[in-house]
Design a protein around this motif. Sequence first.
Motif, PDB file in Angstrom:
ATOM      1  N   LEU A 224       0.805  -1.214   0.000  1.00 11.87           N
ATOM      2  CA  LEU A 224       0.000   0.000   0.000  1.00 11.87           C
ATOM      3  C   LEU A 224       0.848   1.279   0.000  1.00 11.87           C
ATOM      4  CD1 LEU A 224      -3.048   0.186   0.036  1.00 11.87           C
ATOM      5  CD2 LEU A 224      -2.971   0.383   2.530  1.00 11.87           C
ATOM      6  N   PHE A 225       1.901   1.293   0.806  1.00 15.23           N
ATOM      7  CA  PHE A 225       2.581   2.561   1.079  1.00 15.23           C
ATOM      8  C   PHE A 225       4.026   2.659   0.600  1.00 15.23           C
ATOM      9  CE2 PHE A 225      -0.479   2.424   4.756  1.00 15.23           C
ATOM     10  CZ  PHE A 225      -1.285   3.462   4.324  1.00 15.23           C
ATOM     11  N   MET A 226       4.764   1.539   0.631  1.00 18.40           N
ATOM     12  CA  MET A 226       6.203   1.651   0.384  1.00 18.40           C
ATOM     13  C   MET A 226       6.463   1.895  -1.108  1.00 18.40           C
ATOM     14  SD  MET A 226       7.275   1.440   3.415  1.00 18.40           S
ATOM     15  CE  MET A 226       6.271   1.089   4.864  1.00 18.40           C
ATOM     16  N   ARG A 227       7.429   2.761  -1.376  1.00 17.48           N
ATOM     17  CA  ARG A 227       7.747   3.114  -2.752  1.00 17.48           C
ATOM     18  C   ARG A 227       9.248   3.024  -2.984  1.00 17.48           C
ATOM     19  NH1 ARG A 227       3.324   2.066  -2.886  1.00 17.48           N
ATOM     20  NH2 ARG A 227       1.496   3.255  -3.520  1.00 17.48           N
ATOM     21  N   THR A 228       9.622   2.807  -4.244  1.00 16.20           N
ATOM     22  CA  THR A 228      11.043   2.678  -4.576  1.00 16.20           C
ATOM     23  C   THR A 228      11.715   4.052  -4.596  1.00 16.20           C
ATOM     24  OG1 THR A 228      10.213   0.983  -6.028  1.00 16.20           O
ATOM     25  CG2 THR A 228      12.552   1.388  -6.102  1.00 16.20           C
ATOM     26  N   ASN A 229      11.016   5.035  -5.140  1.00 16.79           N
ATOM     27  CA  ASN A 229      11.477   6.429  -5.098  1.00 16.79           C
ATOM     28  C   ASN A 229      12.928   6.601  -5.534  1.00 16.79           C
ATOM     29  OD1 ASN A 229      11.073   9.154  -4.612  1.00 16.79           O
ATOM     30  ND2 ASN A 229      11.581   9.028  -2.436  1.00 16.79           N
ATOM     31  N   PRO A 230      13.312   6.031  -6.682  1.00 14.73           N
ATOM     32  CA  PRO A 230      14.725   6.046  -7.054  1.00 14.73           C
ATOM     33  C   PRO A 230      15.186   7.407  -7.555  1.00 14.73           C
ATOM     34  CG  PRO A 230      13.449   5.130  -8.839  1.00 14.73           C
ATOM     35  CD  PRO A 230      12.474   5.415  -7.726  1.00 14.73           C
ATOM     36  N   LYS A 231      16.478   7.657  -7.386  1.00 19.32           N
ATOM     37  CA  LYS A 231      17.111   8.814  -8.010  1.00 19.32           C
ATOM     38  C   LYS A 231      17.760   8.279  -9.261  1.00 19.32           C
ATOM     39  CE  LYS A 231      20.218  12.636  -6.951  1.00 19.32           C
ATOM     40  NZ  LYS A 231      21.044  13.275  -5.905  1.00 19.32           N
ATOM     41  N   GLY A 232      17.081   8.407 -10.396  1.00 19.00           N
ATOM     42  CA  GLY A 232      17.557   7.798 -11.630  1.00 19.00           C
ATOM     43  C   GLY A 232      16.355   7.362 -12.457  1.00 19.00           C
ATOM     44  N   TRP A 233      16.515   6.242 -13.192  1.00 16.41           N
ATOM     45  CA  TRP A 233      15.419   5.802 -14.055  1.00 16.41           C
ATOM     46  C   TRP A 233      14.261   5.252 -13.234  1.00 16.41           C
ATOM     47  CZ3 TRP A 233      15.294   7.672 -18.658  1.00 16.41           C
ATOM     48  CH2 TRP A 233      16.507   8.013 -19.288  1.00 16.41           C
ATOM     49  N   HIS A 234      13.055   5.641 -13.621  1.00 16.00           N
ATOM     50  CA  HIS A 234      11.858   5.279 -12.864  1.00 16.00           C
ATOM     51  C   HIS A 234      10.785   4.812 -13.842  1.00 16.00           C
ATOM     52  CE1 HIS A 234       8.399   6.686 -10.039  1.00 16.00           C
ATOM     53  NE2 HIS A 234       8.857   5.537  -9.608  1.00 16.00           N
ATOM     54  N   CYS A 235      10.222   3.658 -13.546  1.00 19.27           N
ATOM     55  CA  CYS A 235       9.154   3.132 -14.385  1.00 19.27           C
ATOM     56  C   CYS A 235       7.829   3.604 -13.785  1.00 19.27           C
ATOM     57  CB  CYS A 235       9.267   1.614 -14.361  1.00 19.27           C
ATOM     58  SG  CYS A 235       8.462   0.878 -15.738  1.00 19.27           S
TER      59      CYS A 235
END
Lengths: 100, 416
Positions: A54-65
């Motif tokens: 529900l809540f956790m996200r990858t939140n990357p600094k870089g490529w994001h799908c």
Amino acid sequence: MSTVPRPWRTDMLTIHCPWCGPRDETEFSYGGEADIARPAAPDGLSDAAWADYLFMRTNPKGWHCEQWNHAHGCRRWFKAERHTVTYEIRVTWPMHREQP
Amino acid sequence: MQKYSIMSLARQALNGHRGWQPAWREAEPKRRYQVIVIGGGGHGLATAYYLARVHGITDVAVIEKGWIGGGNTGRNTTIVRSNYLWDASAALYEKSLQLWEGLSQDLNYNVMFSQRGVLNLGHTLQDMRDIRRRVNANRLNGIDGEVLDTQGVKRLVPFINTSPDARYPVLGASWQPRAGIARHDAVAWAYARAADALGVDIIENCEVTGIRRDSGRVTGVETSRGLIEADRVGAVVSGHAGVLADMAGFRLPLESHPLQALVSEPLKPILDTVVMSNAVHVYVSQSDKGELVIGAGIDAYTGYGNRGSFRTLEEFLAALIELYPIFSRLRMLRHWGGIVDTAPDASPIIGRTPVDGLFFNVGWGTGGFKATPGSGWVFAHTLATGQPHDINAPFSLERFHSGALVDEHGAAAVAH
Ligand SMILES: Cc1cc2nc3c(=O)[nH]c(=O)nc-3n(C[C@H](O)[C@H](O)[C@H](O)COP(=O)(O)OP(=O)(O)OC[C@H]3O[C@@H](n4cnc5c(N)ncnc54)[C@H](O)[C@@H]3O)c2cc1C
Ligand SMILES: [Zn+2]
């Protein structure tokens, strides 16, 4: 599928709708991280596993799908791979297809 | 520490201002510290200061990848208020506001905290109902607040457009007289100077690139200047929370978005309070230099680029002109963005993580500047004792498992 060249120097994004082609950012709405699958059997999940979905996200600094909707156009959803620092959009493709 | 006072100013003036010393040392990283604080923004520096002053822990390093205050601390529009809805938030932000009230004296540094009041406008009947509810909740928590009608707003801001045919008519506002603004850079410098004087090492230009762990316990951090060991590590990195969590092998319920602001050319004094509007996503105050400080909502998409989108810029400037037609011919001087880490309930995460000895103080999103002193206060307690302070206990990461969210969207989602 459409591949997008590096955006030329502008602060407005040009987003390639897989159906309508290159359109201005203001026609789209953002749909967040892609490929977050709803667990098939929620009843069997622990609270932590449910929170993860529900809540956790990858939140990357870089490529994001991620998911976009051509809200003020054909109103279809699609996926995009966007760089979260340069905001370059490398590729967009229809929701139901594999990433090209 | 060189004490700042009217006397020291006079003495220095007589000697051509050649005797001022740097406000903090340029520290070389030691091999090991008791506590490492990652992130030299206001929150990280305040944490280090209270660790030393309140808990007597001075073997502390603050590790900053750029220069201190170069993150959101130096990029924000500096609104300070405590009129949040829920008891948990009221306790946190009011603790902060009380620390603000004595901060310049405590740190011997003028942080220019100016309690000029903050208005949160209501534009619909539902806005006004929510405002009434929030002000009532604030008063029950001992926090000052009033509900104003259109005329009440007009008395404080005579040039605001209150015509009934405005796209979003001004029906009233909440008013917190003790709220206000402060000088953002001064807050970072003041905490750095006071922490340094107590023995804390402030290490700039040093990026944390990895979190060292040994069987589930933190042992130190890898940095661009080598490995630094520590018993406890606190990450206070705002927009980069997700990047740090990734280094430590877990995920957070946070997404990083660009948030922008701009300042106008200087004007004569015209606005002596702060006006915010959640509905039209614009807020404005006037700095001591006379510039209008204007801010907006976040960009819809995630991003780590320190700039805001033109789309958002266009929207909030349109809202500005609708509310204040008098500003229509103002020229803007500077425009910038920061990266804010937004949480699903618009509340921060302060406490333990899945890694023993590693604590996070993040998720302040669009509104953490006001909380700088209180956040440092409770996080210092958490790092010193390994346990949350009563005030930050509700803001744990586990709340996303238990479902006990602290939903402050009404008070904080757009507003800062
Ligand atoms: C345009 C804008 C307007 C805002 N307006 C308001 C407002 O009016 N009122 C309000 O209360 N709040 C406001 N905010 C929010 C507020 O600025 C932040 O919540 C607050 O300043 C966060 O403070 P901090 O010390 O946690 O973060 P920061 O000041 O961002 O400090 C974090 C530091 O961590 C460092 N860091 C990151 N990664 C690493 C690494 N790997 N290694 C070492 N160091 C690292 C960064 O360089 C940075 O200096 C606004 C924000 C923006 C962007
Ligand atoms: Zn389309």
